[in-house]
Design an enzyme around this catalytic site. Structure first.
Site, mmCIF file in Angstrom:
data_model
loop_
_atom_site.group_PDB
_atom_site.id
_atom_site.type_symbol
_atom_site.label_atom_id
_atom_site.label_comp_id
_atom_site.label_asym_id
_atom_site.label_seq_id
_atom_site.Cartn_x
_atom_site.Cartn_y
_atom_site.Cartn_z
ATOM 1 N N ARG A 162 -29.529 -13.486 -6.634
ATOM 2 C CA ARG A 162 -29.244 -12.550 -5.533
ATOM 3 C C ARG A 162 -29.868 -11.223 -5.937
ATOM 4 O O ARG A 162 -29.398 -10.562 -6.856
ATOM 5 C CB ARG A 162 -27.741 -12.433 -5.274
ATOM 6 C CG ARG A 162 -27.226 -13.631 -4.469
ATOM 7 C CD ARG A 162 -25.894 -13.376 -3.825
ATOM 8 N NE ARG A 162 -25.994 -12.657 -2.577
ATOM 9 C CZ ARG A 162 -24.918 -12.182 -1.931
ATOM 10 N NH1 ARG A 162 -23.720 -12.338 -2.420
ATOM 11 N NH2 ARG A 162 -25.071 -11.546 -0.786
ATOM 12 N N GLN A 219 -16.242 -13.141 4.546
ATOM 13 C CA GLN A 219 -15.625 -12.930 3.230
ATOM 14 C C GLN A 219 -14.287 -12.201 3.351
ATOM 15 O O GLN A 219 -13.483 -12.215 2.420
ATOM 16 C CB GLN A 219 -16.558 -12.120 2.312
ATOM 17 C CG GLN A 219 -17.802 -12.848 1.875
ATOM 18 C CD GLN A 219 -18.967 -12.572 2.795
ATOM 19 O OE1 GLN A 219 -18.805 -12.504 4.011
ATOM 20 N NE2 GLN A 219 -20.153 -12.442 2.235
ATOM 21 N N ASP A 243 -22.259 -3.145 -4.673
ATOM 22 C CA ASP A 243 -23.146 -4.111 -5.333
ATOM 23 C C ASP A 243 -24.119 -3.406 -6.249
ATOM 24 O O ASP A 243 -24.375 -3.862 -7.352
ATOM 25 C CB ASP A 243 -23.872 -4.944 -4.271
ATOM 26 C CG ASP A 243 -22.900 -5.903 -3.640
ATOM 27 O OD1 ASP A 243 -22.687 -6.983 -4.198
ATOM 28 O OD2 ASP A 243 -22.284 -5.545 -2.622
ATOM 29 N N ASN A 280 -23.628 -1.777 -0.447
ATOM 30 C CA ASN A 280 -22.467 -2.660 -0.370
ATOM 31 C C ASN A 280 -22.634 -3.514 0.879
ATOM 32 O O ASN A 280 -23.590 -3.352 1.648
ATOM 33 C CB ASN A 280 -21.167 -1.853 -0.328
ATOM 34 C CG ASN A 280 -19.946 -2.726 -0.560
ATOM 35 O OD1 ASN A 280 -19.907 -3.522 -1.498
ATOM 36 N ND2 ASN A 280 -18.942 -2.618 0.293
ATOM 37 N N LYS A 281 -21.712 -4.422 1.096
ATOM 38 C CA LYS A 281 -21.796 -5.341 2.244
ATOM 39 C C LYS A 281 -22.164 -4.611 3.520
ATOM 40 O O LYS A 281 -21.633 -3.534 3.799
ATOM 41 C CB LYS A 281 -20.443 -6.051 2.389
ATOM 42 C CG LYS A 281 -20.305 -6.964 3.564
ATOM 43 C CD LYS A 281 -21.381 -8.016 3.700
ATOM 44 C CE LYS A 281 -21.504 -8.919 2.516
ATOM 45 N NZ LYS A 281 -22.725 -9.780 2.577
HETATM 46 C C1 RUB Z 1 -19.590 -8.600 -1.503
HETATM 47 C C2 RUB Z 1 -19.479 -7.109 -1.501
HETATM 48 C C3 RUB Z 1 -18.498 -6.496 -2.448
HETATM 49 C C4 RUB Z 1 -19.236 -6.090 -3.722
HETATM 50 C C5 RUB Z 1 -18.274 -5.621 -4.813
HETATM 51 O O1 RUB Z 1 -20.724 -9.041 -0.780
HETATM 52 O O2 RUB Z 1 -20.202 -6.409 -0.836
HETATM 53 O O3 RUB Z 1 -17.937 -5.346 -1.892
HETATM 54 O O4 RUB Z 1 -19.990 -7.169 -4.214
HETATM 55 O O5 RUB Z 1 -17.502 -6.717 -5.231
HETATM 56 P P1 RUB Z 1 -21.097 -10.609 -0.810
HETATM 57 P P2 RUB Z 1 -16.715 -6.654 -6.618
HETATM 58 O O6 RUB Z 1 -19.910 -11.339 -0.273
HETATM 59 O O7 RUB Z 1 -22.313 -10.730 0.043
HETATM 60 O O8 RUB Z 1 -21.380 -10.982 -2.235
HETATM 61 O O9 RUB Z 1 -15.840 -5.452 -6.537
HETATM 62 O O10 RUB Z 1 -15.957 -7.958 -6.659
HETATM 63 O O11 RUB Z 1 -17.710 -6.532 -7.702
#
Ligand code: RUB
Length: 383
Positions: free
Chosen positions: A60, A144, A187, A197-198
């Site tokens: 990814r 999600q 992310d 982020n998403k």
């Molecule tokens: C998930 C997303 C989360 C970040 C942080 O996107 O945007 O907010 O990854 O997650 P996807 P964390 O579902 O496309 O992976 O706090 O668990 O690291």
């Protein structure tokens, strides 16, 4: 497909399964992805570790946490994997501890997608006996938000799901519910204090700023990236399985929250103003900045085409497995395009290669042509 009596093959199957699960979003969220990647590497014999890193690193393309962890494994060897897994757990605990003061009895919180970090903070707040309410978006197209919903309701947290399109209204002053704060994961964290982020996070943050509601980003600074990252575009089918043939669908996985919309970061090093992020990374994780990631090219999910740069010499890193001078098919799929664009390339095994150079997990193809801006690879200069 494989005989199961070979330990190495079994381990490669585990790795392949992890990669498939990350691609399909069965494993999602930056932290879960990094942990799963590290876990899969634990199983791989030393002699195959760099090949495994090569396969994982670009699964990814918008996940610097995974990439930074893999970089460390690459630099320091397999022995660092267990330490890293433990460290990721410790970091999460620190972030939760630092985030707790933001939640009060009666707080109304909005979150988006599924961030394990946000969920852990909310769980801890509940454990501490705080009574608060959470609104969560369903998060189209892959929903999600349902993971968040399941985890929060299991923890006994008062949770309400909304569609993504309701989020801006919910945080606006027009709505009577009066959200107090927005909690988001990240992310990728960048040196100017912005994040990826998403997709949907930008809209929520804009609306929050307009309504003077704080937006807190819960993220380890191991998500810091010095590289340019092109936001992953995912398949149209995620949005509409049987779409009309001529309909184009645009499905970016993430969006950018610019620095001015972020109130503060909640990190393992405490609460940080977005402008300070780079200096905190420099002090605590200097190796992330020193690794010169910007030389690394990443392939987007679809792997086709090339993103332009004016450089006449640039390098391409693929997740392909290399044997002598052959690039196998995992990293560069659009060989036709590559051949078309690179007049002086030499075709080896029907794949074009110039000045092939191997480093333990980066495969460089040195091309001497300008590339077409319309296409899709992220290309960084090779110095
Ligand atoms: C998930 C997303 C989360 C970040 C942080 O996107 O945007 O907010 O990854 O997650 P996807 P964390 O579902 O496309 O992976 O706090 O668990 O690291």
């Amino acid at each position: 497909m494989f005989a199961s009596n070979s330990p190495t093959i079994d381990k490669m199957v585990t790795l392949a399964q992890t990669i498939a699960d990350i691609k399909s979003l069965k494993i999602q969220g930056a932290t879960n992805i990094a942990k799963a990647g590290l876990q899969a590497l634990l199983e791989i014999p030393d002699s195959e570790i760099n090949q495994a890193i090569a396969e994982l690193i670009l699964v990814r393309p918008t996940e610097p946490l995974l990439q930074n962890c893999l970089e460390l494994v690459h630099q320091r060897g397999k022995s660092v994997i267990k330490l890293l897994i433990t460290q990721l757990g410790n970091i999460e605990e620190e972030i939760v501890k630092n985030g707790l003061p933001f939640i009060n009895n009666g707080s109304i919180i909005l979150t988006h997608c599924h961030s394990s970090t946000v969920v852990n903070l909310l769980r801890m707040a509940k454990k501490k006996g705080l009574g608060f309410k959470v609104y969560l978006t369903e998060t189209r197209p892959k929903m999600q938000g349902r993971i968040t919903a399941e985890e929060l309701t299991e923890a006994g947290i008062d949770s309400t799901m909304i569609t993504d399109s309701e989020a801006a209204f919910l945080v606006s002053k027009e709505d009577k519910r009066k959200v107090d704060l927005v909690l988001l994961g990240a992310d990728a964290v960048f040196k100017d204090g912005s994040i990826f982020n998403k997709v949907g996070s930008y809209g929520i943050s804009l609306a929050a700023q307009k309504a003077q509601i704080p937006v807190y980003i819960l993220a380890t600074l191991l998500k810091f990236s010095v590289k340019k990252i092109v936001i992953e575009e995912r398949k149209a089918q995620e949005i509409w399985q049987d779409k009309p043939k001529k309909l184009t669908i645009f499905n970016p996985a993430f969006d950018k929250i610019p620095v001015e919309l972020i109130t503060a970061y909640v990190t393992e090093f405490g609460i940080i103003k977005p402008e300070k992020v780079k200096s905190v990374v420099k002090k605590n994780y200097p190796w992330i900045i020193e690794t010169h990631h910007d030389k690394l090219l990443r392939l987007p999910a679809n792997n086709f085409g090339y993103l332009g740069t004016a450089a006449t010499n640039f390098s391409v890193a693929t997740s392909a497995t290399l044997k002598d001078s052959q690039v196998l098919d995992s990293g560069l799929k659009n060989n036709e395009a590559l051949r078309g664009k690179c007049g002086s390339s030499k075709i080896v095994d029907r794949r074009p290669i110039i000045g092939l150079k191997l480093s333990p997990y980066k495969t460089y193809l040195h091309l001497n042509e300008k590339v077409n801006k319309k296409n899709h690879l992220i290309v960084d200069y090779h110095l």
